[in-house]
Design an enzyme around this catalytic site. Structure first.
Site, PDB file in Angstrom:
ATOM      1  N   GLY A   1      -2.883  82.011 -30.701  1.00  0.00           N
ATOM      2  CA  GLY A   1      -3.949  81.124 -31.173  1.00  0.00           C
ATOM      3  C   GLY A   1      -4.024  79.800 -30.430  1.00  0.00           C
TER       4      GLY A   1
ATOM      5  N   GLU B   1       3.165  84.557 -38.058  1.00  0.00           N
ATOM      6  CA  GLU B   1       2.599  83.742 -39.149  1.00  0.00           C
ATOM      7  C   GLU B   1       3.259  84.107 -40.475  1.00  0.00           C
ATOM      8  OE1 GLU B   1      -1.541  84.565 -38.347  1.00  0.00           O
ATOM      9  OE2 GLU B   1      -1.377  83.427 -36.487  1.00  0.00           O
TER      10      GLU B   1
ATOM     11  N   GLY C   1      -5.842  88.598 -31.597  1.00  0.00           N
ATOM     12  CA  GLY C   1      -6.254  87.838 -32.776  1.00  0.00           C
ATOM     13  C   GLY C   1      -7.673  87.319 -32.597  1.00  0.00           C
ATOM     14  N   GLY C   2      -7.803  86.068 -32.173  1.00  0.00           N
ATOM     15  CA  GLY C   2      -9.105  85.395 -32.077  1.00  0.00           C
ATOM     16  C   GLY C   2     -10.182  86.225 -31.384  1.00  0.00           C
TER      17      GLY C   2
ATOM     18  N   SER D   1      -3.212  84.983 -27.341  1.00  0.00           N
ATOM     19  CA  SER D   1      -4.372  84.491 -26.586  1.00  0.00           C
ATOM     20  C   SER D   1      -4.876  85.492 -25.549  1.00  0.00           C
ATOM     21  CB  SER D   1      -4.046  83.135 -25.936  1.00  0.00           C
ATOM     22  OG  SER D   1      -3.785  82.171 -26.939  1.00  0.00           O
TER      23      SER D   1
ATOM     24  N   GLU E   1       5.015  88.987 -28.957  1.00  0.00           N
ATOM     25  CA  GLU E   1       4.064  87.894 -29.157  1.00  0.00           C
ATOM     26  C   GLU E   1       4.798  86.559 -29.111  1.00  0.00           C
ATOM     27  OE1 GLU E   1       0.286  89.183 -31.231  1.00  0.00           O
ATOM     28  OE2 GLU E   1       1.681  88.668 -32.820  1.00  0.00           O
TER      29      GLU E   1
ATOM     30  N   HIS F   1       4.687  89.677 -38.315  1.00  0.00           N
ATOM     31  CA  HIS F   1       3.878  88.742 -37.524  1.00  0.00           C
ATOM     32  C   HIS F   1       4.471  87.342 -37.652  1.00  0.00           C
ATOM     33  CE1 HIS F   1       0.479  86.346 -36.177  1.00  0.00           C
ATOM     34  NE2 HIS F   1       0.032  87.437 -35.573  1.00  0.00           N
TER      35      HIS F   1
ATOM     36  N   ASN G   1      -6.194  92.151 -34.891  1.00  0.00           N
ATOM     37  CA  ASN G   1      -5.649  91.546 -36.107  1.00  0.00           C
ATOM     38  C   ASN G   1      -6.653  90.504 -36.599  1.00  0.00           C
ATOM     39  OD1 ASN G   1      -4.174  90.294 -38.095  1.00  0.00           O
ATOM     40  ND2 ASN G   1      -2.727  89.288 -36.694  1.00  0.00           N
ATOM     41  N   TRP G   2      -7.373  90.866 -37.643  1.00  0.00           N
ATOM     42  CA  TRP G   2      -8.446  89.984 -38.128  1.00  0.00           C
ATOM     43  C   TRP G   2      -7.900  88.771 -38.866  1.00  0.00           C
ATOM     44  CZ3 TRP G   2     -13.045  93.281 -40.446  1.00  0.00           C
ATOM     45  CH2 TRP G   2     -13.442  94.251 -39.512  1.00  0.00           C
ATOM     46  N   LYS G   3      -6.636  88.808 -39.218  1.00  0.00           N
ATOM     47  CA  LYS G   3      -6.023  87.737 -40.035  1.00  0.00           C
ATOM     48  C   LYS G   3      -6.874  87.540 -41.304  1.00  0.00           C
ATOM     49  CE  LYS G   3      -4.166  85.764 -35.865  1.00  0.00           C
ATOM     50  NZ  LYS G   3      -3.436  84.675 -35.258  1.00  0.00           N
TER      51      LYS G   3
HETATM   52  C1  PEP Z   1      -2.145  87.442 -33.211  1.00  0.00           C
HETATM   53  O1  PEP Z   1      -2.632  87.064 -34.251  1.00  0.00           O
HETATM   54  O2  PEP Z   1      -1.275  88.295 -33.240  1.00  0.00           O
HETATM   55  C2  PEP Z   1      -2.620  86.862 -31.961  1.00  0.00           C
HETATM   56  C3  PEP Z   1      -2.081  87.275 -30.850  1.00  0.00           C
HETATM   57  O3  PEP Z   1      -3.625  85.924 -32.036  1.00  0.00           O
HETATM   58  P1  PEP Z   1      -4.460  85.323 -30.776  1.00  0.00           P
HETATM   59  O4  PEP Z   1      -4.925  86.496 -29.966  1.00  0.00           O
HETATM   60  O5  PEP Z   1      -5.558  84.554 -31.415  1.00  0.00           O
HETATM   61  O6  PEP Z   1      -3.496  84.455 -30.003  1.00  0.00           O
END
Ligand code: PEP
Length: 256
Positions: free
Chosen positions: A174, A98, A235-236, A214, A168, A96, A9-11
């Protein structure tokens, strides 16, 4: 056996040209494998260049990070399922945390998004997860179950065949503070039980349940060592080709 799935997930990261360069790099690092599936979910503006950089019959599939429930019309700023299909998307992330926290999405919206995706042949990746307050109050299972029933209610077993669930925990996204494998497994088991009770054991054992929050090259091996965890929503760590390639490599060997 459920095939592991890794979703990046590039956000709101990478321009169209950065996306193309990133994908060229990633393609060199990641060999195709029948043992795991990989989805890239760039921002809408980079989907077309991502598709071109992937080329025809790529190992990687494309996904979007959101979708509107209507097909077209006066919905300024929104993007519909037919538009995503036309760009070559096969998956879409819905619900999601966010989107829920920053853009006011509620289960009723997410349910409409899941249904719209399914109507147009897109596979939804449905995100659920509790906040830290809910976890500390011992409400993790009830929150996750309420999110599942509020978004999946009324779907048929046939609909569910193309749905993926991503657990999640909001406090892990994050933050660098991933859930432990044990914490994730406990929730994944309760999700599968919910699916069995609401539908049937075949549906429950076939549905893929990913963990997100994470995920890194350091913790992916332990997470995937459990047969309750069918992959990861990343994500990251998906923004760095080296980290993402390592995560994919673990997924390709986890159930090979
Ligand atoms: C996400 O955006 O769904 C996510 C899990 O981000 P991260 O891996 O950065 O926690």
């Amino acid at each position: 056996m459920r095939r592991p799935l890794i979703v990046g997930n590039w956000k709101m990261n990478k321009t169209a040209s950065e996306a193309a360069a990133f994908i060229r790099d990633l393609r060199e690092r990641v060999p195709a494998s029948p043992h795991a599936e990989v989805v890239l979910a760039p921002p809408f503006t980079a989907i077309e260049s991502a598709r071109n950089a992937l080329g025809p019959s790529s190992y990687f599939s494309l996904g979007a990070q959101n979708v509107h429930w209507e097909t077209h019309g006066a919905f300024t700023g929104e993007v519909s399922a037919p538009m995503l299909c036309d760009l070559g998307c096969r998956y879409v992330i819905v619900g999601h945390s966010e989107r829920r926290a920053l853009f006011g999405e509620r289960d009723e919206h997410i349910q409409m998004k899941v249904r719209a995706a399914l109507r147009h042949g897109l596979s939804p990746i449905l995100c659920v997860g509790e906040s830290l307050v809910h976890r500390e109050a011992g409400r993790t299972e009830s929150v996750v179950t309420a999110q599942l029933s509020g978004t999946l209610e009324g779907l048929t077993t046939q609909d569910l065949a193309t749905v993926t669930i991503a657990y999640e925990p909001v406090w892990a996204i994050g933050t660098g503070r991933a859930a432990t494998t044990e914490q994730a497994v406990t929730v994944h088991r309760s999700i599968r039980l919910f699916m069995e009770t609401g539908w049937d054991s075949k549906t429950a054992s076939a549905i893929r349940i990913l963990y997100g929050g994470s995920v890194t090259p350091q913790n992916i091996e332990s997470l995937l060592a459990s047969d309750s965890i069918d992959g990861a929503l990343v994500g990251g760590a998906c923004l760095d080709p080296d980290s993402f390639a390592t995560i994919i490599e673990f997924a390709q060997t986890a159930r090979a």
